[in-house]
Design an enzyme around this catalytic site. Structure first.
Site, mmCIF file in Angstrom:
data_model
loop_
_atom_site.group_PDB
_atom_site.id
_atom_site.type_symbol
_atom_site.label_atom_id
_atom_site.label_comp_id
_atom_site.label_asym_id
_atom_site.label_seq_id
_atom_site.Cartn_x
_atom_site.Cartn_y
_atom_site.Cartn_z
ATOM 1 N N ASP A 143 26.790 8.533 -4.516
ATOM 2 C CA ASP A 143 27.678 9.649 -4.848
ATOM 3 C C ASP A 143 28.624 9.321 -5.992
ATOM 4 O O ASP A 143 28.716 8.175 -6.426
ATOM 5 C CB ASP A 143 28.452 10.099 -3.595
ATOM 6 C CG ASP A 143 29.074 8.937 -2.832
ATOM 7 O OD1 ASP A 143 29.173 7.832 -3.399
ATOM 8 O OD2 ASP A 143 29.457 9.131 -1.670
ATOM 9 N N ASN B 59 34.830 9.919 10.319
ATOM 10 C CA ASN B 59 34.355 11.206 10.863
ATOM 11 C C ASN B 59 32.822 11.269 10.918
ATOM 12 O O ASN B 59 32.252 12.326 11.160
ATOM 13 C CB ASN B 59 34.897 12.376 10.028
ATOM 14 C CG ASN B 59 34.396 12.359 8.588
ATOM 15 O OD1 ASN B 59 33.632 11.474 8.203
ATOM 16 N ND2 ASN B 59 34.812 13.330 7.798
ATOM 17 N N HIS C 172 30.734 10.659 8.390
ATOM 18 C CA HIS C 172 30.032 11.049 7.156
ATOM 19 C C HIS C 172 29.255 9.880 6.552
ATOM 20 O O HIS C 172 29.587 8.718 6.763
ATOM 21 C CB HIS C 172 30.987 11.705 6.136
ATOM 22 C CG HIS C 172 31.916 10.791 5.414
ATOM 23 N ND1 HIS C 172 33.100 11.230 4.858
ATOM 24 C CD2 HIS C 172 31.857 9.464 5.126
ATOM 25 C CE1 HIS C 172 33.709 10.226 4.267
ATOM 26 N NE2 HIS C 172 32.985 9.139 4.419
ATOM 27 N N GLU D 93 29.836 15.457 4.596
ATOM 28 C CA GLU D 93 30.865 15.597 5.619
ATOM 29 C C GLU D 93 30.277 16.318 6.839
ATOM 30 O O GLU D 93 29.208 16.940 6.745
ATOM 31 C CB GLU D 93 32.039 16.407 5.048
ATOM 32 C CG GLU D 93 32.701 15.794 3.815
ATOM 33 C CD GLU D 93 33.615 14.611 4.126
ATOM 34 O OE1 GLU D 93 33.572 14.077 5.258
ATOM 35 O OE2 GLU D 93 34.374 14.212 3.227
HETATM 36 P P1 PGA Z 1 35.099 2.796 3.444
HETATM 37 O O1 PGA Z 1 34.401 4.186 3.306
HETATM 38 O O2 PGA Z 1 34.030 1.769 3.248
HETATM 39 O O3 PGA Z 1 36.117 2.740 2.351
HETATM 40 O O4 PGA Z 1 35.683 2.727 4.823
HETATM 41 C C1 PGA Z 1 33.167 4.378 3.931
HETATM 42 C C2 PGA Z 1 32.751 5.807 3.801
HETATM 43 O O5 PGA Z 1 33.624 6.674 3.779
HETATM 44 O O6 PGA Z 1 31.536 6.063 3.729
#
Ligand code: PGA
Length: 248
Positions: free
Chosen positions: A67, A136, A138, A143
């Site tokens: 992304d 959450n 995702h 999301e």
């Molecule tokens: P993070 O993010 O590694 O900074 O915890 C992971 C994500 O949101 O996919």
């Protein structure tokens, strides 16, 4: 589904790097799907160490990132292109032209997303997709509520994600509100998937992904449909898992 529970982030990075390196050594034009965020940094550090000390060769590796934010250039310090250069690409012998990060500045996002799918297909598909997981559930910027069959697309960030990510920007108004992301269907097309998670704040999402029902409210639960998924998670991210088999 394989679940490997490790002591800490350093061990998570080492275990994941061994899996990635094994794939790279087995196939000349290995197609590696990459993720940003804090979680994969120990993996990238270990891959850099293996490159320097053990000669791990990136010269024929092809990468596709999950992304990118819409509206910021790859030279912006918070762009995912900038992150990948700083955390991995600048330190290994990869051909930068073989590294792909969605173009958040594309004039026609829809056309770009279709092209990104074609580029992945033209390379023969992703051999190993590295993923983090949001608290959450995702994966990428998919999301909760995203279609489990979604392809690469433009999406609006949820308010909570904008807030989470604002720690890296001067002010919350500077955080992009949209992103381009591989879809869940795109991710599921990878030959193998390697999901990393560390920290107690990920424990519920990890349990929902592995043991919960498959539902769009936890996008990572879609991985249950994939025949070759490995979770490498730290002990504190494994505390909500119930099933004994994962601890065997
Ligand atoms: P993070 O993010 O590694 O900074 O915890 C992971 C994500 O949101 O996919």
């Amino acid at each position: 589904m394989q679940v490997i529970i490790v002591k800490d982030k350093a061990q998570m990075g080492k275990t994941a790097a061994e899996i990635v390196a094994e794939g790279m050594q087995a196939k000349e034009h290995f197609v590696l799907g990459l993720a940003t965020g804090t979680t994969p940094i120990p993996l990238y550090r270990e891959l850099i160490r293996m490159h320097r000390k053990e000669g791990l060769d990136f010269s024929t590796t092809i990468t596709f990132n999950l992304d990118e934010y819409v509206g910021i250039e790859g030279t912006h310090e918070q762009s995912y292109r900038f992150f990948m250069n700083r955390e991995l690409f600048d330190h290994v012998n990869i051909n930068k032209k073989a590294t792909h990060v969605p173009d958040g500045m594309a004039d026609d996002a829809e056309m770009f997303c279709a092209e990104y799918e074609s580029m992945i297909a033209d390379c023969g598909g992703v051999d190993c997709q590295v993923l983090g997981i949001g608290s959450n559930g995702h994966i990428g910027f998919n999301e909760p509520g995203t279609s489990l069959g979604s392809r690469t697309h433009k999406t609006a960030l949820t308010e909570s994600t904008v807030k989470d990510n604002s720690r890296l920007f001067e002010k919350v108004e500077d955080v992009p509100t949209e992103a381009l992301t591989m879809g869940i269907g795109t991710i599921l097309d990878a030959e193998s998937i390697l999901l990393l998670a560390s920290g107690a704040n990920k424990a519920k999402a990890v349990a929902d992904a592995i043991e919960g029902p498959v539902t769009a409210t936890c996008p990572a639960s879609a991985l249950q449909f994939h025949p070759n998924v490995t979770f490498v998670i730290t002990e504190d991210a494994a505390t909500v898992l119930k099933l004994e088999w994962v601890r065997a």
